[in-house]
Design an enzyme around this catalytic site. Structure first.
Site, PDB file in Angstrom:
ATOM      1  CE1 TYR A 101      49.328  28.765  48.289  1.00  0.00           C
ATOM      2  CE2 TYR A 101      51.067  27.928  49.713  1.00  0.00           C
ATOM      3  CZ  TYR A 101      49.776  28.374  49.542  1.00  0.00           C
ATOM      4  OH  TYR A 101      48.943  28.475  50.615  1.00  0.00           O
ATOM      5  CD  GLU A 189      47.145  31.326  49.398  1.00  0.00           C
ATOM      6  OE1 GLU A 189      46.927  30.200  49.880  1.00  0.00           O
ATOM      7  OE2 GLU A 189      46.323  31.925  48.679  1.00  0.00           O
TER       8      GLU A 189
END
Ligand code: GDP
Ligand code: MN
Length: 367
Positions: A101, A189
């Site tokens: 992530y 993101e």
């Protein structure tokens, strides 16, 4: 404003971040054609402004164009978190080994951007934060200068990247920061960032949130807005230059000033009601804003009553009164309208409304 995954992927790709090849389709036929063009192992992905698509059945692998078409058929029928799926991304799939992530976002505590990353990618970062907070790396960024190679490499090392993967990650982090600033984003993101068995990193899923107040500087990005996926009240409010947030209650609020609008919503809730919206008509004296505001409030079938709460400082109460009168003329309003109007030119406003309001308004002398 949130971008769809396919739009976010395109922005990342433009800045040189490795993104699997893919195209968006609105129909099964288009999806099949794209699948035939791209070939190989494919992934079909629902394009909605929501995460957790994988769990909702909105992300499926396909080995053939037939399989891709079958998945597209199913996914285009889905509703994910209340959002109908109108488009699918047909993309080349990557061999997934570990998932990471990475995001660049605003850290509310330091009021500055930061890079947040984790080796526990693929799942929601909120879940990682709850179950394994030690697996999240956060490093503050400066608004004055981009991250240096050394700083980005340190983040990559803390995620466990070594050798070529570490230098690929370093490069990707810095490019993500470039996209963040260049697009005036509040979030960039990538989840998951994937390391394939052959040692290559790919941004497999991308989410970008743009700062609405900076969109005027980005014509091309502003074009990416999909109004069909938004609350129609919010679309109308934006076109009318009103600051509006749609809610689920029955009391339509028309207020000037964000602070008073918040206080009005609190008051409605305190007395057991539910506001239908936050609406700030702003500090200007513009009767058409009031007309537009009334139009938006009264077109919402859930609204059972309207509460107008105006404190005239810069806003002139008589201008607001003129707006209300025009609205009463132009729009069929059958709902009760409660009004509290005080401050600059209050007496003139009351006089106007008394003469021409035809007794349609319920007066409140105090808040
Ligand atoms: P989200 O559920 O909305 O976050 O959608 P993602 O694009 O992140 O996909 C969810 C999950 O599907 C990922 O975490 C992967 O495990 C899997 N997935 C997505 N794309 C691919 C792909 O190209 N190849 C493989 N093998 N799995 C994928
Ligand atoms: Mn994801």
């Amino acid at each position: 404003m949130n971008l769809y995954e396919y739009q976010a992927r395109a922005l990342l790709a433009e800045s040189g971040i490795p993104v699997p090849r893919g195209e968006v389709a609105r129909t099964v036929r288009e999806a099949r054609a794209i699948a035939e063009r791209i070939g190989g192992l494919l992934v079909i992905k629902a394009q909605v402004h929501a995460g957790g698509r994988g769990k909702a059945g909105g992300v499926k692998l396909a080995h053939t164009a037939d399989e891709a078409a079958a998945h597209a058929t199913n996914i285009l029928r889905l509703t994910i978190k209340g959002l109908p799926v109108n488009q699918v991304l047909v993309s080349s799939a990557v061999d997934i080994a570990p998932e990471y992530y990475v995001s660049i976002l605003i850290d509310r505590t330091t009021k500055a951007p930061m890079i947040m990353a984790s080796s526990a990618g693929g799942m929601d970062i909120e879940d990682v934060a709850a179950t394994a907070p030690g697996k999240i790396v956060k490093v503050g960024l400066s608004a004055d200068r981009p991250m240096t190679k050394t700083e980005a490499a340190a983040v990559a090392a803390r995620l466990g990247f070594r050798g070529s993967a570490a230098s690929q990650a370093t490069d990707i982090f810095r490019k993500m920061e470039t996209v963040f600033w260049a697009s005036d984003a509040s979030l960039v993101e990538v989840n998951p960032l994937v390391l394939t068995p052959t040692g290559t990193l790919w941004a497999v899923d991308a989410k970008i949130s743009l700062d609405d107040t900076a969109l005027f500087r980005h014509d091309a990005l502003a074009q990416l807005r999909d109004e069909s996926a938004e609350d129609p009240r919010e679309v109308a409010a934006r076109h009318a230059d009103l600051s509006f947030v749609g809610l689920q209650g029955a009391i339509g609020c028309c207020v000037n000033g964000a602070g008073l609008a918040m206080a009005t919503m609190d008051l409605v809730k305190y007395f057991g009601g539910e506001p239908a919206n936050f609406l700030d008509i702003g500090g200007s004296s513009n009767p058409t804003k009031v007309v537009n505001a009334m139009r938006i409030l009264t077109s919402d079938p859930d609204v059972r009553a309207v509460l107008i709460n105006i404190f005239g400082g810069i806003t002139r109460c008589d201008d607001v009164a003129r707006g209300i009168l025009t609205a009463l003329d132009e729009i069929q309003i059958k709902l009760p309208i409660v009004i509290r109007l005080t401050g600059t030119r209050e007496a003139e406003a009351k006089e106007l409304l008394k003469q021409e309001g035809r007794g349609r308004l319920i007066w409140a002398s105090t808040m």
